[in-house]
Design a protein around this motif. Sequence first.
Motif, PDB file in Angstrom:
ATOM      1  N   ASN A 100       0.857  -1.249   0.033  1.00  0.00           N
ATOM      2  CA  ASN A 100      -0.233   0.047  -0.043  1.00  0.00           C
ATOM      3  C   ASN A 100       0.802   1.295  -0.097  1.00  0.00           C
ATOM      4  O   ASN A 100       0.356   2.325  -0.624  1.00  0.00           O
ATOM      5  N   HIS A 101       2.064   1.203   0.575  1.00  0.00           N
ATOM      6  CA  HIS A 101       2.987   2.117   0.752  1.00  0.00           C
ATOM      7  C   HIS A 101       3.096   2.765  -0.731  1.00  0.00           C
ATOM      8  O   HIS A 101       3.207   4.110  -1.048  1.00  0.00           O
ATOM      9  N   VAL A 102       3.495   2.128  -1.714  1.00  0.00           N
ATOM     10  CA  VAL A 102       3.957   2.527  -2.886  1.00  0.00           C
ATOM     11  C   VAL A 102       2.746   2.455  -3.970  1.00  0.00           C
ATOM     12  O   VAL A 102       2.981   3.017  -4.936  1.00  0.00           O
ATOM     13  N   VAL A 103       1.536   2.159  -3.550  1.00  0.00           N
ATOM     14  CA  VAL A 103       0.359   2.008  -4.434  1.00  0.00           C
ATOM     15  C   VAL A 103      -0.341   3.431  -3.947  1.00  0.00           C
ATOM     16  O   VAL A 103      -0.784   4.151  -4.885  1.00  0.00           O
ATOM     17  N   ASN A 104      -0.272   3.931  -2.777  1.00  0.00           N
ATOM     18  CA  ASN A 104      -0.967   5.031  -2.581  1.00  0.00           C
ATOM     19  C   ASN A 104      -0.711   6.512  -3.327  1.00  0.00           C
ATOM     20  O   ASN A 104      -1.600   7.268  -3.471  1.00  0.00           O
ATOM     21  N   PRO A 105       0.591   6.740  -3.751  1.00  0.00           N
ATOM     22  CA  PRO A 105       0.854   8.052  -4.383  1.00  0.00           C
ATOM     23  C   PRO A 105       0.043   7.785  -5.831  1.00  0.00           C
ATOM     24  O   PRO A 105      -0.305   8.955  -6.569  1.00  0.00           O
ATOM     25  N   SER A 106      -0.349   6.653  -6.337  1.00  0.00           N
ATOM     26  CA  SER A 106      -1.188   6.612  -7.651  1.00  0.00           C
ATOM     27  C   SER A 106      -2.617   6.564  -7.499  1.00  0.00           C
ATOM     28  O   SER A 106      -3.347   6.837  -8.317  1.00  0.00           O
ATOM     29  N   VAL A 107      -3.063   6.554  -6.095  1.00  0.00           N
ATOM     30  CA  VAL A 107      -4.580   6.526  -5.940  1.00  0.00           C
ATOM     31  C   VAL A 107      -5.071   7.804  -5.198  1.00  0.00           C
ATOM     32  O   VAL A 107      -6.236   8.038  -5.278  1.00  0.00           O
ATOM     33  N   ASN A 165      -9.827   2.125   0.359  1.00  0.00           N
ATOM     34  CA  ASN A 165      -9.946   2.420  -1.110  1.00  0.00           C
ATOM     35  C   ASN A 165      -8.631   2.590  -1.511  1.00  0.00           C
ATOM     36  O   ASN A 165      -7.650   3.232  -1.027  1.00  0.00           O
ATOM     37  N   GLY A 166      -8.453   1.883  -2.773  1.00  0.00           N
ATOM     38  CA  GLY A 166      -6.879   2.175  -3.326  1.00  0.00           C
ATOM     39  C   GLY A 166      -5.934   1.019  -2.465  1.00  0.00           C
ATOM     40  O   GLY A 166      -4.538   1.157  -2.902  1.00  0.00           O
ATOM     41  N   THR A 167      -6.230   0.439  -1.397  1.00  0.00           N
ATOM     42  CA  THR A 167      -5.293  -0.770  -0.735  1.00  0.00           C
ATOM     43  C   THR A 167      -4.943  -1.704  -1.737  1.00  0.00           C
ATOM     44  O   THR A 167      -5.623  -2.088  -2.738  1.00  0.00           O
ATOM     45  N   ILE A 168      -3.892  -2.362  -1.266  1.00  0.00           N
ATOM     46  CA  ILE A 168      -3.491  -3.659  -2.273  1.00  0.00           C
ATOM     47  C   ILE A 168      -4.462  -4.803  -1.944  1.00  0.00           C
ATOM     48  O   ILE A 168      -4.776  -5.539  -3.122  1.00  0.00           O
ATOM     49  N   LEU A 169      -5.529  -4.735  -1.129  1.00  0.00           N
ATOM     50  CA  LEU A 169      -6.343  -5.672  -0.795  1.00  0.00           C
ATOM     51  C   LEU A 169      -7.388  -5.197  -1.860  1.00  0.00           C
ATOM     52  O   LEU A 169      -8.358  -6.062  -2.314  1.00  0.00           O
ATOM     53  N   HIS A 170      -7.694  -3.841  -2.048  1.00  0.00           N
ATOM     54  CA  HIS A 170      -8.927  -3.411  -3.037  1.00  0.00           C
ATOM     55  C   HIS A 170      -8.348  -3.921  -4.332  1.00  0.00           C
ATOM     56  O   HIS A 170      -9.315  -4.451  -5.018  1.00  0.00           O
ATOM     57  N   LEU A 171      -7.086  -3.925  -4.914  1.00  0.00           N
ATOM     58  CA  LEU A 171      -6.633  -3.903  -6.004  1.00  0.00           C
ATOM     59  C   LEU A 171      -6.811  -5.488  -6.453  1.00  0.00           C
ATOM     60  O   LEU A 171      -7.028  -5.813  -7.558  1.00  0.00           O
ATOM     61  N   ALA A 172      -6.480  -6.192  -5.323  1.00  0.00           N
ATOM     62  CA  ALA A 172      -6.509  -7.820  -5.543  1.00  0.00           C
ATOM     63  C   ALA A 172      -8.049  -8.431  -5.705  1.00  0.00           C
ATOM     64  O   ALA A 172      -8.216  -9.105  -6.462  1.00  0.00           O
ATOM     65  N   GLY A 173      -8.829  -7.692  -5.126  1.00  0.00           N
ATOM     66  CA  GLY A 173     -10.369  -7.875  -5.184  1.00  0.00           C
ATOM     67  C   GLY A 173     -10.810  -7.323  -6.591  1.00  0.00           C
ATOM     68  O   GLY A 173     -11.452  -8.317  -7.188  1.00  0.00           O
ATOM     69  N   ALA A 174     -10.158  -6.353  -6.895  1.00  0.00           N
ATOM     70  CA  ALA A 174     -10.848  -5.789  -8.195  1.00  0.00           C
ATOM     71  C   ALA A 174     -10.186  -6.718  -9.261  1.00  0.00           C
ATOM     72  O   ALA A 174     -10.783  -6.864 -10.558  1.00  0.00           O
ATOM     73  N   ASP A 252      -2.850 -12.966  -9.638  1.00  0.00           N
ATOM     74  CA  ASP A 252      -1.317 -13.136  -9.216  1.00  0.00           C
ATOM     75  C   ASP A 252      -1.009 -12.288  -8.367  1.00  0.00           C
ATOM     76  O   ASP A 252      -0.435 -11.134  -8.929  1.00  0.00           O
ATOM     77  N   VAL A 253      -1.045 -12.245  -7.127  1.00  0.00           N
ATOM     78  CA  VAL A 253      -0.600 -11.073  -6.308  1.00  0.00           C
ATOM     79  C   VAL A 253      -0.463 -11.682  -4.878  1.00  0.00           C
ATOM     80  O   VAL A 253      -1.128 -12.624  -4.378  1.00  0.00           O
ATOM     81  N   ALA A 254       0.670 -10.874  -4.250  1.00  0.00           N
ATOM     82  CA  ALA A 254       1.167 -11.260  -2.952  1.00  0.00           C
ATOM     83  C   ALA A 254       1.521 -10.274  -2.088  1.00  0.00           C
ATOM     84  O   ALA A 254       1.501  -9.024  -2.853  1.00  0.00           O
ATOM     85  N   GLY A 255       1.664 -10.006  -0.894  1.00  0.00           N
ATOM     86  CA  GLY A 255       1.867  -8.962  -0.213  1.00  0.00           C
ATOM     87  C   GLY A 255       3.243  -8.773   0.514  1.00  0.00           C
ATOM     88  O   GLY A 255       3.625  -9.970   0.968  1.00  0.00           O
ATOM     89  N   TRP A 256       4.055  -7.896   0.292  1.00  0.00           N
ATOM     90  CA  TRP A 256       5.292  -7.794   0.651  1.00  0.00           C
ATOM     91  C   TRP A 256       5.326  -6.765   1.883  1.00  0.00           C
ATOM     92  O   TRP A 256       4.306  -6.007   2.157  1.00  0.00           O
ATOM     93  N   PHE A 257       6.415  -6.867   2.850  1.00  0.00           N
ATOM     94  CA  PHE A 257       6.240  -6.013   3.803  1.00  0.00           C
ATOM     95  C   PHE A 257       7.780  -5.376   4.338  1.00  0.00           C
ATOM     96  O   PHE A 257       8.850  -6.490   3.997  1.00  0.00           O
ATOM     97  N   ALA A 258       7.800  -4.263   4.938  1.00  0.00           N
ATOM     98  CA  ALA A 258       9.147  -3.661   4.770  1.00  0.00           C
ATOM     99  C   ALA A 258       9.259  -2.744   6.067  1.00  0.00           C
ATOM    100  O   ALA A 258       8.354  -2.252   6.538  1.00  0.00           O
ATOM    101  N   VAL A 259      10.700  -2.774   6.564  1.00  0.00           N
ATOM    102  CA  VAL A 259      10.948  -2.001   7.924  1.00  0.00           C
ATOM    103  C   VAL A 259      11.400  -0.700   7.269  1.00  0.00           C
ATOM    104  O   VAL A 259      12.123  -0.706   6.333  1.00  0.00           O
ATOM    105  N   VAL A 260      10.888   0.482   7.681  1.00  0.00           N
ATOM    106  CA  VAL A 260      11.429   1.721   7.341  1.00  0.00           C
ATOM    107  C   VAL A 260      11.540   2.632   8.333  1.00  0.00           C
ATOM    108  O   VAL A 260      10.979   2.410   9.587  1.00  0.00           O
ATOM    109  N   GLY A 261      12.124   3.730   8.243  1.00  0.00           N
ATOM    110  CA  GLY A 261      12.239   4.752   9.377  1.00  0.00           C
ATOM    111  C   GLY A 261      11.974   6.064   8.765  1.00  0.00           C
ATOM    112  O   GLY A 261      11.611   6.362   7.409  1.00  0.00           O
ATOM    113  N   PRO A 262      12.205   7.089   9.385  1.00  0.00           N
ATOM    114  CA  PRO A 262      11.936   8.604   8.726  1.00  0.00           C
ATOM    115  C   PRO A 262      13.100   8.844   8.027  1.00  0.00           C
ATOM    116  O   PRO A 262      14.278   8.364   8.076  1.00  0.00           O
ATOM    117  N   ALA A 263      12.925  10.097   7.083  1.00  0.00           N
ATOM    118  CA  ALA A 263      14.255  10.287   6.380  1.00  0.00           C
ATOM    119  C   ALA A 263      15.359  10.752   6.995  1.00  0.00           C
ATOM    120  O   ALA A 263      15.142  11.116   8.313  1.00  0.00           O
TER     121      ALA A 263
END
Length: 328
Positions: A100-107, A165-174, A252-263
């Motif tokens: 979702n983190h990298v999907v959001n800028p597009s939706v 709305n616009g989450t990866i689970l939304h896209l997967a269902g769609a 064909d979709v799976a979910g990845w997860f990542a550790v991030v911090g502030p800039a």
Amino acid sequence: MTFAIQRRGITALFASLALCGAATVVHAADKSKPLRVVLPVGAGSGVDTIMRAATPSLTKALDGQPVVIENLPGAGGITGATVIARAAPDGQTIGVVSNNHVVNPSVFKKMPFDAINDFTVISVVGATPFVLVVNPSKVPAKNAKELQALLKAKPDTYNYASSGNGTILHLAGAMFMDAAGVDVRHVPYKGVGPMVADIMGGQVEMGVVAVPAVQGQLKSGGLRAIGVMGKTRVASLPDVPTMAEQGFPDVDVAGWFAVVGPAKLPPAEVKHLHSAVVTAFSMPETKEAMAKQENIINPMTPEASLAFFKAEQERYARLVKKANVTVE
């Protein structure tokens, strides 16, 4: 139309980029102060399930530093991600984000942050499979073809839920609805927990969810699995075929997860946190928990993770445009 992260492909990618050997744990500057781990998802979601299983090992990897999980769902992950972005870059606040983190800028037309530049990507840790589930008392279909026939026979009767709305689970269902040639009403929720609760309660009939988040409900019969969304079956659901096996090869979709911090997180803190994450997920108890959840764990380096984020953001921008996903 490919909406997917292929599990075999991502496994190979992760394996090729994974760190070799055990990581050395670097002592935290102030291990008496808890490490705050912000999850931009609700309790009970796939990422939440993963991180709560890994927290004891992460505490050990941090040489006893307390770890506090904080769920901040909302707006498809933007609410929690905003808190991560605005945190002080001192290594005391990190977060775990997903597709979702990298999907959001597009939706979303407006974002309170830059999904790449306002974060320090520490590690893409792994991936988890998705499954399409239904309420068994509301949906008589037992497989994808039966579900397709039911949705075509009774248009405007059924709804599918997502975590927003616009989450990866939304896209997967769609993605499935598009492949099946049906038009089903979408009902967004603020998180996976409420979504699953309402599918089980019959307020909505179906949805796509990460396998770890619904293993108990599938075992108890509270939910029925229609199909695995990736190319490979899930070991804990051996009798549930993939969507490709059922005649929907583009699903064909799976979910990845990542550790991030502030800039602007200092390189020493990035190294310290990355080492702790790699160590935590390599501990036997965490590996056992991840195997039970069907997760693929192969932590990527910070450099490879950043490149992966950029590539994924570009890929999803194309997919969102093609799927004509909009956020009201």
